[in-house]
Design an enzyme around this catalytic site. Structure first.
Site, PDB file in Angstrom:
ATOM      1  CG  ASP A   1     -18.408  79.608  31.344  1.00  0.00           C
ATOM      2  OD1 ASP A   1     -19.203  79.523  30.389  1.00  0.00           O
ATOM      3  OD2 ASP A   1     -18.273  78.717  32.199  1.00  0.00           O
TER       4      ASP A   1
ATOM      5  CG  ASP B   1     -15.215  75.037  29.101  1.00  0.00           C
ATOM      6  OD1 ASP B   1     -16.211  75.715  29.419  1.00  0.00           O
ATOM      7  OD2 ASP B   1     -15.000  73.897  29.547  1.00  0.00           O
TER       8      ASP B   1
ATOM      9  CE  LYS C   1      -0.180  80.964  27.517  1.00  0.00           C
ATOM     10  NZ  LYS C   1       0.446  82.194  28.094  1.00  0.00           N
TER      11      LYS C   1
ATOM     12  CG  ASP D   1      -1.673  84.869  28.927  1.00  0.00           C
ATOM     13  OD1 ASP D   1      -1.763  84.983  27.690  1.00  0.00           O
ATOM     14  OD2 ASP D   1      -0.579  84.869  29.531  1.00  0.00           O
TER      15      ASP D   1
ATOM     16  CE1 TYR E   1     -11.558  70.667  28.695  1.00  0.00           C
ATOM     17  CE2 TYR E   1     -13.540  71.277  27.532  1.00  0.00           C
ATOM     18  CZ  TYR E   1     -12.595  71.540  28.486  1.00  0.00           C
ATOM     19  OH  TYR E   1     -12.680  72.689  29.245  1.00  0.00           O
TER      20      TYR E   1
END
Length: 370
Positions: free
Chosen positions: A255, A251, A194, A227, A143
């Site tokens: 959620d 992020d 990852k 994942d 970001y």
């Protein structure tokens, strides 16, 4: 009574003003019934600030945030501002707050209240008793990484670029927060990245492992690919205690964890900076939900996430754990009594408005404080 705490309220857009109004009511209750008072100041952020100031966050409001003991934000954004220049979009105000205040650690708890265990889309036995804390790195990663932008190519195509980048110090400081918090919980940290396809992920795993060995060997540490973590959160979420991860994965995973509880309207968050020489730290508190423009102004939004964010503020910014516990107990009692806003209501429960939920929380506070 000790000196008042300075609190900057930034209600923002959509349902933000409605849910933040319930925090004002609880703060007023505390000033009358507990040994604490707040000097409340209000400012604009997001779309409402664009409308008035042609900026999602003015320098004056930013200065107020830097001077406040804590900042409480409602929500920003909405389709009304979809066409504004990307550089001054409503979310840019929130990003500036995080960056200028150096709020590198975002804490997002996902707790299933007993009364809401059947409201989750997952089976009761999967989520009952769930208590996860996700620690998301907030000021680095994709970001904020450079280079970034949309570029025209010689062949007429366009290319969008965002850069995922982390340094040792950025990884260490957010991992240290996760390890410290785990020591006060079940003493387990799962670090998520990852590393199988990203060099930044490999660095993340190596540096978290190094810090753990040097300073936090008493905490149980595990590693998981992002994942797989997403899958495990819906398969067996109670295996986790504290999850620490980068900005992008945090992020998304936070959620996902939020919806395990039944509604985004139930999830608070805290964004913390480093502790200074006096023991204080910059901090911003906000509900995880967005501005929900489709229900804005209708007095139907769930204020619980914002009230729980206020409780987190009491705990992390002001070391007022007993008062934070009192607010959380009041909310739990209201839910146990079958009182719900529309997002968590069922045929067997009493459906109330935003302000109605505030009324019930205040009544519960009165009862518990006797």
């Amino acid at each position: 009574m000790p000196s008042n705490k300075t609190l900057l309220l930034l209600p923002g857009d959509g349902i933000g003003p409605e849910v933040v109004a319930q925090v004002r009511r609880v703060a007023d209750w505390m000033a009358k019934n507990r040994a604490v008072g707040f000097d409340l100041k209000e400012g604009l952020v997001g779309g409402c600030s664009i409308d008035k100031n042609d900026s999602p966050l003015t320098d004056e409001t930013m200065a107020d945030a830097m001077e406040a003991d804590a900042v409480l934000l409602g929500a920003v954004g909405g389709p009304k501002w979809d066409a504004v220049d990307f550089a001054i979009r409503p979310e840019a105000g929130l990003l500036r707050l995080r960056k200028d205040m150096e709020l590198f650690a975002n804490l997002r708890p996902a707790i299933v209240f007993p009364a809401l265990a059947d409201h989750s889309t997952l089976k009761r036995e999967v989520v009952e008793g769930l208590d996860i804390l996700i620690v998301r790195e907030l000021t680095g990663g994709v970001y904020f990484g450079e280079p970034r932008g949309i570029f025209n190519l010689p062949d007429g195509q366009r290319k969008g670029v965002n850069t995922q980048v982390y340094t040792t110090s950025e990884i260490h400081r957010v991992a240290a927060v996760a390890f410290d918090l785990a020591r006060k919980r079940s003493n387990k940290v799962c670090s998520v990245e990852k590393m199988n396809v990203m060099e930044s992920g490999r660095l993340w795993r190596e540096e978290v492992t190094k810090l753990h060995k040097e300073k936090f060997a008493d905490v149980e540490l595990s590693h998981m690919l992002a994942d797989n973590c997403a899958m495990q959160l819906v398969r067996y979420p109670k295996q986790f205690d504290v999850i620490v991860t980068d900005n992008l994965f945090g992020d998304m995973l936070s959620d996902e964890a939020a919806m395990l509880t039944g509604s985004l309207g139930m999830l608070p968050s805290a964004s913390l900076g480093a502790t200074d020489a006096t023991g204080k730290r910059k901090a911003l508190y906000e509900p995880v939900h967005g501005s929900a423009p489709d229900i804005a102004g209708k007095n139907v939004a769930n204020p619980i996430a914002t009230l729980l964010s206020f409780a987190m503020m009491l705990r992390y910014s002001f070391d007022m754990g007993d008062d934070a516990d009192l607010i959380e107990k009041a909310i739990r009692r209201v839910l146990d009594d079958g009182v719900r806003t529309g997002d968590i209501a069922s045929a067997e429960t009493a459906k109330v408005s935003t302000s109605g939920m505030g009324d019930h929380v205040l009544k519960a506070l009165d009862s518990l404080a006797r």
